[in-house]
Design a protein around this motif. Structure first.
Motif, mmCIF file in Angstrom:
data_model
loop_
_atom_site.group_PDB
_atom_site.id
_atom_site.type_symbol
_atom_site.label_atom_id
_atom_site.label_comp_id
_atom_site.label_asym_id
_atom_site.label_seq_id
_atom_site.Cartn_x
_atom_site.Cartn_y
_atom_site.Cartn_z
ATOM 1 N N PRO A 71 0.894 -1.362 0.018
ATOM 2 C CA PRO A 71 -0.124 0.054 -0.083
ATOM 3 C C PRO A 71 0.622 1.259 0.030
ATOM 4 O O PRO A 71 0.261 2.447 -0.564
ATOM 5 N N GLU A 72 2.349 1.026 0.293
ATOM 6 C CA GLU A 72 3.080 2.314 0.005
ATOM 7 C C GLU A 72 3.425 2.486 -0.302
ATOM 8 O O GLU A 72 4.262 4.085 -1.072
ATOM 9 N N GLY A 73 3.842 1.765 -1.321
ATOM 10 C CA GLY A 73 4.428 1.677 -2.507
ATOM 11 C C GLY A 73 5.315 0.459 -3.228
ATOM 12 O O GLY A 73 4.836 -0.688 -2.987
ATOM 13 N N ILE A 74 6.149 0.535 -4.229
ATOM 14 C CA ILE A 74 6.695 -0.538 -4.876
ATOM 15 C C ILE A 74 8.526 -0.391 -3.819
ATOM 16 O O ILE A 74 8.825 0.769 -4.080
ATOM 17 N N THR A 75 8.796 -1.623 -4.053
ATOM 18 C CA THR A 75 10.086 -1.971 -4.161
ATOM 19 C C THR A 75 10.472 -2.542 -5.982
ATOM 20 O O THR A 75 10.435 -3.515 -5.863
ATOM 21 N N VAL A 76 11.606 -1.930 -6.071
ATOM 22 C CA VAL A 76 12.460 -2.355 -6.988
ATOM 23 C C VAL A 76 14.233 -2.925 -6.941
ATOM 24 O O VAL A 76 14.179 -2.389 -6.237
ATOM 25 N N ILE A 77 14.360 -3.902 -8.068
ATOM 26 C CA ILE A 77 15.661 -4.002 -7.405
ATOM 27 C C ILE A 77 16.566 -3.100 -8.728
ATOM 28 O O ILE A 77 16.314 -1.988 -9.379
ATOM 29 N N PRO A 87 7.498 5.530 -2.956
ATOM 30 C CA PRO A 87 6.221 5.766 -3.308
ATOM 31 C C PRO A 87 5.734 5.585 -4.053
ATOM 32 O O PRO A 87 6.270 6.388 -4.892
ATOM 33 N N TRP A 88 3.965 5.411 -4.384
ATOM 34 C CA TRP A 88 3.625 5.603 -4.910
ATOM 35 C C TRP A 88 3.434 6.442 -5.994
ATOM 36 O O TRP A 88 3.238 6.995 -7.014
ATOM 37 N N ALA A 89 3.423 7.766 -4.893
ATOM 38 C CA ALA A 89 3.763 9.287 -5.586
ATOM 39 C C ALA A 89 4.471 9.305 -6.433
ATOM 40 O O ALA A 89 4.291 10.254 -7.374
ATOM 41 N N ALA A 90 6.105 9.405 -6.039
ATOM 42 C CA ALA A 90 6.935 9.205 -7.221
ATOM 43 C C ALA A 90 6.671 8.568 -8.767
ATOM 44 O O ALA A 90 7.346 8.371 -10.051
ATOM 45 N N VAL A 91 6.169 7.346 -8.404
ATOM 46 C CA VAL A 91 5.923 6.621 -10.109
ATOM 47 C C VAL A 91 4.628 7.319 -10.393
ATOM 48 O O VAL A 91 2.898 7.910 -10.464
ATOM 49 N N GLU A 92 5.297 7.723 -11.876
ATOM 50 C CA GLU A 92 4.452 8.588 -12.556
ATOM 51 C C GLU A 92 3.744 7.753 -13.870
ATOM 52 O O GLU A 92 2.392 7.778 -14.174
ATOM 53 N N SER A 93 3.902 6.266 -14.375
ATOM 54 C CA SER A 93 3.289 5.530 -15.096
ATOM 55 C C SER A 93 3.535 3.784 -14.861
ATOM 56 O O SER A 93 4.598 3.960 -14.953
ATOM 57 N N ILE A 94 2.750 3.477 -15.573
ATOM 58 C CA ILE A 94 3.385 1.819 -15.972
ATOM 59 C C ILE A 94 2.524 1.275 -16.668
ATOM 60 O O ILE A 94 1.350 1.622 -17.072
ATOM 61 N N GLU A 107 7.209 -8.538 -24.667
ATOM 62 C CA GLU A 107 6.646 -7.053 -23.583
ATOM 63 C C GLU A 107 7.140 -6.684 -22.705
ATOM 64 O O GLU A 107 8.427 -7.881 -21.880
ATOM 65 N N THR A 108 7.284 -5.537 -21.804
ATOM 66 C CA THR A 108 7.856 -5.373 -20.973
ATOM 67 C C THR A 108 7.512 -3.602 -20.202
ATOM 68 O O THR A 108 6.846 -3.548 -20.730
ATOM 69 N N LEU A 109 7.167 -5.457 -19.080
ATOM 70 C CA LEU A 109 6.844 -3.305 -18.147
ATOM 71 C C LEU A 109 7.464 -2.640 -17.759
ATOM 72 O O LEU A 109 8.858 -2.478 -17.323
ATOM 73 N N GLU A 110 7.580 -0.930 -17.586
ATOM 74 C CA GLU A 110 7.818 -0.168 -17.572
ATOM 75 C C GLU A 110 7.237 0.725 -16.717
ATOM 76 O O GLU A 110 5.940 0.314 -16.603
ATOM 77 N N ILE A 111 7.809 0.996 -15.737
ATOM 78 C CA ILE A 111 7.291 1.830 -14.478
ATOM 79 C C ILE A 111 8.206 2.934 -14.233
ATOM 80 O O ILE A 111 9.600 3.285 -14.107
ATOM 81 N N SER A 116 13.687 7.788 -12.975
ATOM 82 C CA SER A 116 14.239 6.822 -13.616
ATOM 83 C C SER A 116 13.495 6.092 -13.907
ATOM 84 O O SER A 116 12.065 6.449 -13.991
ATOM 85 N N LEU A 117 13.706 4.562 -14.737
ATOM 86 C CA LEU A 117 13.093 4.147 -15.822
ATOM 87 C C LEU A 117 13.576 2.421 -15.196
ATOM 88 O O LEU A 117 14.244 1.974 -15.569
ATOM 89 N N HIS A 118 12.493 1.759 -14.845
ATOM 90 C CA HIS A 118 12.577 0.243 -14.969
ATOM 91 C C HIS A 118 11.732 -0.366 -15.501
ATOM 92 O O HIS A 118 10.555 -0.292 -15.448
ATOM 93 N N LEU A 119 12.589 -1.026 -15.912
ATOM 94 C CA LEU A 119 12.468 -2.287 -17.216
ATOM 95 C C LEU A 119 12.167 -3.874 -16.012
ATOM 96 O O LEU A 119 13.488 -4.211 -15.669
#
Length: 144
Positions: A71-77, A87-94, A107-111, A116-119
Motif C-alpha cells: 500500500p505504500e509503494g513499490i520496491t524494485v531491484i 512511494p506511489w507518489a513517485a511513480v508517474e506511469s506503469i 513485452e516489457t513492463l515499464e515503471i 528513473s525508468l525500471h524495466l
C-alpha cells in the motif's frame, strides 16, 4: 507469480532459471574442454562466458524478488542485488511496451518514476507483464 488476495504482491525470477543458467555454464565449460584442443583461447572464452552465466545465476539466487508492491509503494531491484523503494507518489506511469521483431513479440513492463525508468521482462516477473501492470495499477488505485 501473481499476487495473492490483496492488490499488492511480489514478483520474482522463476525458480528453475538459475539452475538452467548454471547448467548452461557447465555445458560451455565441457564444450570448451572438448573442442579447445591446443587452443587455449577457446577454453578461456568458454570460461569467461561460463563465469558470466554463473554470475547471472548468482544474482537470481541472491535477489530473486525483482518487484514488490504494497500500500505504500513499490520496491524494485537496483544494481546487482540492491533495492530501491518508490512511494506511489513517485511513480508517474506503469505501462507495458510491446515490440515485434522477426516475428517474435516481446513485452516489457515499464515503471516510470520520473528520475528513473525500471524495466522488467517476463522472466524477471514469472508472470505476463500485462497481469503485473494490472495488479500494480489496482494497488496504486486502492491507495488513492
Amino acid at each position: 507469480m501473481t499476487p495473492q488476495s490483496s492488490p499488492a504482491g511480489q514478483w520474482r525470477v522463476p525458480p528453475v532459471l538459475p539452475a538452467v543458467k548454471a547448467l548452461a555454464a557447465l555445458v560451455l565449460i565441457a564444450l570448451g574442454l572438448l573442442f579447445a584442443g591446443a587452443d587455449r583461447i577457446q577454453l578461456v572464452l568458454a570460461g569467461l562466458a561460463a563465469a558470466a552465466l554463473l554470475g547471472w545465476a548468482l544474482r537470481d539466487l541472491v535477489a530473486p524478488v525483482r518487484l514488490a508492491a504494497d500500500p505504500e509503494g513499490i520496491t524494485v531491484i537496483r544494481g546487482f542485488a540492491g533495492r530501491r523503494r518508490l512511494p506511489w507518489a513517485a511513480v508517474e506511469s506503469i505501462r507495458v511496451e510491446r515490440r515485434t521483431r522477426r516475428g517474435l513479440t516481446a513485452e516489457t513492463l515499464e515503471i516510470d518514476a520520473g528520475d528513473s525508468l525500471h524495466l522488467f521482462g517476463r522472466y524477471d516477473l514469472d508472470a505476463p507483464p500485462e497481469e503485473v501492470a494490472a495488479a500494480l495499477t489496482a494497488a496504486r488505485a486502492a491507495v488513492r
